[in-house]
Design an enzyme around this catalytic site. Structure first.
Site, PDB file in Angstrom:
ATOM      1  N   ARG A 143      12.097  -5.295   6.275  1.00 21.24           N
ATOM      2  CA  ARG A 143      12.092  -5.013   4.845  1.00 21.24           C
ATOM      3  C   ARG A 143      13.329  -4.190   4.482  1.00 21.24           C
ATOM      4  O   ARG A 143      13.941  -3.562   5.339  1.00 21.24           O
ATOM      5  CB  ARG A 143      10.808  -4.310   4.434  1.00 21.24           C
ATOM      6  CG  ARG A 143      10.663  -2.895   4.985  1.00 21.24           C
ATOM      7  CD  ARG A 143       9.244  -2.364   4.862  1.00 21.24           C
ATOM      8  NE  ARG A 143       8.825  -2.150   3.498  1.00 21.24           N
ATOM      9  CZ  ARG A 143       7.884  -2.866   2.865  1.00 21.24           C
ATOM     10  NH1 ARG A 143       7.273  -3.840   3.435  1.00 21.24           N
ATOM     11  NH2 ARG A 143       7.548  -2.595   1.648  1.00 21.24           N
ATOM     12  N   LYS A 147       4.723   0.761  -4.166  1.00 21.82           N
ATOM     13  CA  LYS A 147       4.136   0.603  -5.504  1.00 21.82           C
ATOM     14  C   LYS A 147       3.365   1.850  -5.900  1.00 21.82           C
ATOM     15  O   LYS A 147       3.393   2.263  -7.051  1.00 21.82           O
ATOM     16  CB  LYS A 147       3.193  -0.595  -5.508  1.00 21.82           C
ATOM     17  CG  LYS A 147       3.924  -1.903  -5.716  1.00 21.82           C
ATOM     18  CD  LYS A 147       2.943  -3.069  -5.721  1.00 21.82           C
ATOM     19  CE  LYS A 147       3.693  -4.387  -5.614  1.00 21.82           C
ATOM     20  NZ  LYS A 147       2.879  -5.449  -5.065  1.00 21.82           N
ATOM     21  N   GLU A 156       1.968  -9.951  -5.121  1.00 24.63           N
ATOM     22  CA  GLU A 156       0.659  -9.636  -5.671  1.00 24.63           C
ATOM     23  C   GLU A 156       0.908  -9.055  -7.069  1.00 24.63           C
ATOM     24  O   GLU A 156       1.698  -8.119  -7.200  1.00 24.63           O
ATOM     25  CB  GLU A 156      -0.064  -8.601  -4.792  1.00 24.63           C
ATOM     26  CG  GLU A 156      -1.463  -8.353  -5.297  1.00 24.63           C
ATOM     27  CD  GLU A 156      -2.248  -7.307  -4.511  1.00 24.63           C
ATOM     28  OE1 GLU A 156      -1.797  -6.863  -3.442  1.00 24.63           O
ATOM     29  OE2 GLU A 156      -3.331  -6.947  -5.018  1.00 24.63           O
TER      30      GLU A 156
HETATM   31  P1  ATP Z   1       3.315  -2.502  -1.476  1.00 24.46           P
HETATM   32  O1  ATP Z   1       4.439  -1.815  -2.185  1.00 24.46           O
HETATM   33  O2  ATP Z   1       1.984  -2.081  -1.971  1.00 24.46           O
HETATM   34  O3  ATP Z   1       3.466  -2.496   0.020  1.00 24.46           O
HETATM   35  P2  ATP Z   1       4.408  -5.101  -1.547  1.00 24.46           P
HETATM   36  O4  ATP Z   1       5.713  -4.538  -1.986  1.00 24.46           O
HETATM   37  O5  ATP Z   1       4.237  -5.614  -0.179  1.00 24.46           O
HETATM   38  O6  ATP Z   1       3.319  -4.033  -1.859  1.00 24.46           O
HETATM   39  P3  ATP Z   1       3.855  -7.755  -2.510  1.00 24.46           P
HETATM   40  O7  ATP Z   1       3.637  -8.172  -3.915  1.00 24.46           O
HETATM   41  O8  ATP Z   1       2.807  -8.083  -1.536  1.00 24.46           O
HETATM   42  O9  ATP Z   1       4.036  -6.220  -2.611  1.00 24.46           O
HETATM   43  O10 ATP Z   1       5.243  -8.316  -1.996  1.00 24.46           O
HETATM   44  C1  ATP Z   1       5.668  -9.631  -2.234  1.00 24.46           C
HETATM   45  C2  ATP Z   1       6.668 -10.056  -1.197  1.00 24.46           C
HETATM   46  O11 ATP Z   1       7.795  -9.197  -1.198  1.00 24.46           O
HETATM   47  C3  ATP Z   1       6.074 -10.009   0.185  1.00 24.46           C
HETATM   48  O12 ATP Z   1       6.424 -11.182   0.867  1.00 24.46           O
HETATM   49  C4  ATP Z   1       6.710  -8.799   0.802  1.00 24.46           C
HETATM   50  O13 ATP Z   1       6.824  -8.931   2.184  1.00 24.46           O
HETATM   51  C5  ATP Z   1       8.062  -8.744   0.109  1.00 24.46           C
HETATM   52  N1  ATP Z   1       8.575  -7.376   0.082  1.00 24.46           N
HETATM   53  C6  ATP Z   1       7.950  -6.287  -0.389  1.00 24.46           C
HETATM   54  N2  ATP Z   1       8.694  -5.186  -0.200  1.00 24.46           N
HETATM   55  C7  ATP Z   1       9.826  -5.575   0.421  1.00 24.46           C
HETATM   56  C8  ATP Z   1      11.000  -4.905   0.884  1.00 24.46           C
HETATM   57  N3  ATP Z   1      11.158  -3.586   0.762  1.00 24.46           N
HETATM   58  N4  ATP Z   1      11.963  -5.640   1.483  1.00 24.46           N
HETATM   59  C9  ATP Z   1      11.828  -6.964   1.588  1.00 24.46           C
HETATM   60  N5  ATP Z   1      10.758  -7.665   1.172  1.00 24.46           N
HETATM   61  C10 ATP Z   1       9.761  -6.988   0.589  1.00 24.46           C
END
Ligand code: ATP
Ligand code: MG
Length: 569
Positions: A271, A281, A43
């Site tokens: 994750r 974020k 996003e």
């Molecule tokens: P927020 O920090 O608000 O939870 P987000 O990190 O999920 O947001 P996105 O832009 O939706 O932000 O993430 C993009 C992709 O990266 C998604 O498929 C998400 O699952 C993956 N992602 C985000 N954080 C992690 C992480 N810590 N480890 C692995 N994959 C991640």
């Protein structure tokens, strides 16, 4: 699931994991005609961090290894928080990590027309309805984890009425929040996500790509699965928190089975959680906007722009993701694993140079005042083909303050009164006296050298001494700003539970000093990395380095000294 090594191409051996096992099985059964199509779906509402790198490497890596393709898709359904600035930064990050989406750059907003048409279709099929309850009333009807929800009184409103209201929502007739469109699934489902989730809401707000065209926007869960299907994705990878959303993902696509090209499989993985870092974020924004760090690319942050500025290489991050593997079990990875991957990469790739971070003057009493001579230092100890460089020696040199102790501790083999050490690439010297100022602080030390001991000289005395220290001739140094970075937090789990992560900010995470470096470093280019012998790996700062005026960031020390007294080897 047991990990096993399997060859995916003649060139690389990769470690298998449960996702690869699923793809292998799909390829055996012919489910996707051996097609592998993945996507990375950020996003654009913030900067990417090291957790995203895991997802990027995973999605692009699988596509590469299975000769498939990977899309870069911006999930841009929340115009109030999204911006082009983030889109640009994300593209730059993905490319920097070494991945190419080959023009497959998509946006959920590309599908707004289709998403809208599918929503009308769901209404006509009795699978969606316009809700008149407000947010509070909807919450009251929603039930809890242990009790079922109640049907809304509007759930059975006629298809015609819902369709009419939905069209008028689109036309902008109603204020934000007046109505929403809900999927008609099951208010008694044990899965809260299936209790008639909202799939469209009214938001009178300009979208960065579609401008004023829309005042209703689709919700993430509805948008994501349809975008995947329209792009012909085969394996839709996401993090574990979406496991409970999978029934909804499948429900939406089941309703549209004749309308979309395929029904991708959602697969969840754990994750990345990294110690000594925060990755949400929201918290990253707080750190940046609160001025607790120097912007998104602060070298101490776990953002990709921060890691890049610090000096982490794309290769080290890819190695890290490979090394930590992928599983369904949530776990913590220690920061030292990431740092070790970097050391491994830079140990190979970084030329050696000398820098004196905390200088102490050393005068070689028996060295002629006007004499200068060349000493030869290898650019890489294991790569003779990188050749040697000249490090000039003269009577007065700088050594590290830590390399001298007036009263040596037990086991200290560097300089102390009466002791001998080798000046790397040069002679053995012996400390003969110490010069102090009126306050009793050491200003300089005096040594004598043994002219028969020059390194690399034929016929030189091969007397062995235990200490071996680096130095630079006072007449031949360049001054350079050096930024000594350390971990941003002193608590390995800064935001675990209800902890206030700001309370564990490490006050010593940034120290700026002026160091003496080899003169040849005047010409370094931004982002050139070096090992400063015995001091660690350093990179020319990509923003502040100017021709003739290098600024170096310490990327990482040579060894993991965190928690121990940091010092020189
Ligand atoms: P927020 O920090 O608000 O939870 P987000 O990190 O999920 O947001 P996105 O832009 O939706 O932000 O993430 C993009 C992709 O990266 C998604 O498929 C998400 O699952 C993956 N992602 C985000 N954080 C992690 C992480 N810590 N480890 C692995 N994959 C991640
Ligand atoms: Mg997310």
């Amino acid at each position: 699931m047991k990990d096993k090594s399997v060859a995916h191409s003649s060139a690389d051996i990769v470690v298998s994991n449960f996702i690869r096992s699923i793809i292998d099985e799909d390829n055996r059964s012919g489910k996707w005609q051996r097609r592998v199509e993945t996507r990375f779906p950020p996003e654009p509402n913030g900067y990417l961090h090291i957790g995203h790198a895991k997802s990027i490497c995973l999605n692009f890596g699988l596509a590469r290894d299975y000769k498939g393709v990977c899309h870069l898709r911006f999930d841009d359904t929340n115009p109030e928080k999204e911006a082009q600035e983030y889109v640009d930064a994300i593209c730059e990050n993905v490319a920097w990590l070494g991945f190419d989406w080959e023009g497959r750059q998509h946006y959920s907003s590309d599908y707004f027309d289709q998403l809208y048409a599918f929503a009308e279709y769901l209404i006509t099929q009795g699978k969606a309805y316009v809700e008149s309850l407000n947010a509070d009333e909807m919450r009251e009807h929603r039930g809890t984890l242990t009790s079922p929800g109640q049907n809304s009184p509007y759930r059975d409103r006629s298809i015609e009425e819902s369709l009419d209201l939905f069209r008028r929502m689109k036309e902008g007739e109603f204020a934000d929040g007046r109505y929403v469109l809900r999927a008609k699934i099951d208010m008694a489902s044990s899965n809260m996500n299936m209790r008639d989730p909202v799939i469209y809401r009214i938001r009178h707000i300009r979208h960065q790509r579609t401008g004023e065209k829309w005042c209703i926007y689709p919700m993430y869960d509805y948008t994501h699965c349809i975008s995947d299907a329209l792009e012909n994705i085969t394996h839709s990878l996401c993090t574990l928190e979406f496991e409970d959303h999978r029934p909804l993902y499948d429900w939406v696509l089941d309703q549209l089975v004749d309308k979309v090209p395929c029904h991708p499989q959602q697969i969840e993985f754990a994750r990345l959680n990294l110690t000594y870092a925060v990755m949400s974020k929201r918290k990253l924004i707080e750190l940046v906007e609160g001025g607790l760090v120097d912007g998104w690319d602060d070298p101490r942050l776990s953002t990709l722009v921060g890691l890049r500025r610090r000096g982490f290489t794309p290769k080290s991050i890819r190695l890290f993701v490979e090394r930590i593997g992928v599983s369904k079990a949530d776990s913590w990875i220690d920061m030292s694993v990431l740092e070790d991957c970097l050391r491994e990469d830079l140990n190979e790739s970084a030329p050696r140079r000398i820098a004196i971070l905390k200088p102490l003057k050393l005068i070689i009493d028996n060295y002629p005042c006007d004499q200068e001579e060349d000493c030869l230092a290898p650019n890489h100890p294991k790569k003779p083909e990188w050749e040697k460089r000249v490090v000039p020696l003269s009577k007065t040199i700088y050594i590290e303050r830590d390399d001298f102790m007036e009263e040596p501790a037990k086991g200290y083999f560097r300089l102390s009164p009466g002791a001998e050490v080798r000046l790397r690439y040069a002679y053995i010297v012996k400390c003969v006296s110490v010069e102090k100022n009126v306050a009793g602080e050491i200003e300089a030390i005096h040594c004598t050298y043994d002219p028969d001991t020059k390194s690399g000289t034929e016929g030189a005395t091969t007397r062995k001494v235990k200490g071996n220290i680096h130095w630079l001739s006072v007449k031949h140094v360049l001054q350079a700003e050096v930024r000594l970075y350390d971990r941003l937090f002193s608590d390995p789990y800064p935001d675990a539970g209800d902890k206030d992560y700001k309370a564990s900010l490490n006050p010593n995470s940034k120290e700026i000093t002026v160091a003496y470096v080899e003169q040849s470093l005047a010409e370094v280019k931004p982002e050139q990395a070096f090992q400063f012998e015995r001091n660690g790996y350093f990179i020319a700062d990509r923003v502040d380095t100017k021709l003739g005026k290098p600024v170096f960031n310490r990327v990482v020390t040579l060894r993991d000294s965190w928690g121990k007294v940091s010092g020189l080897a």
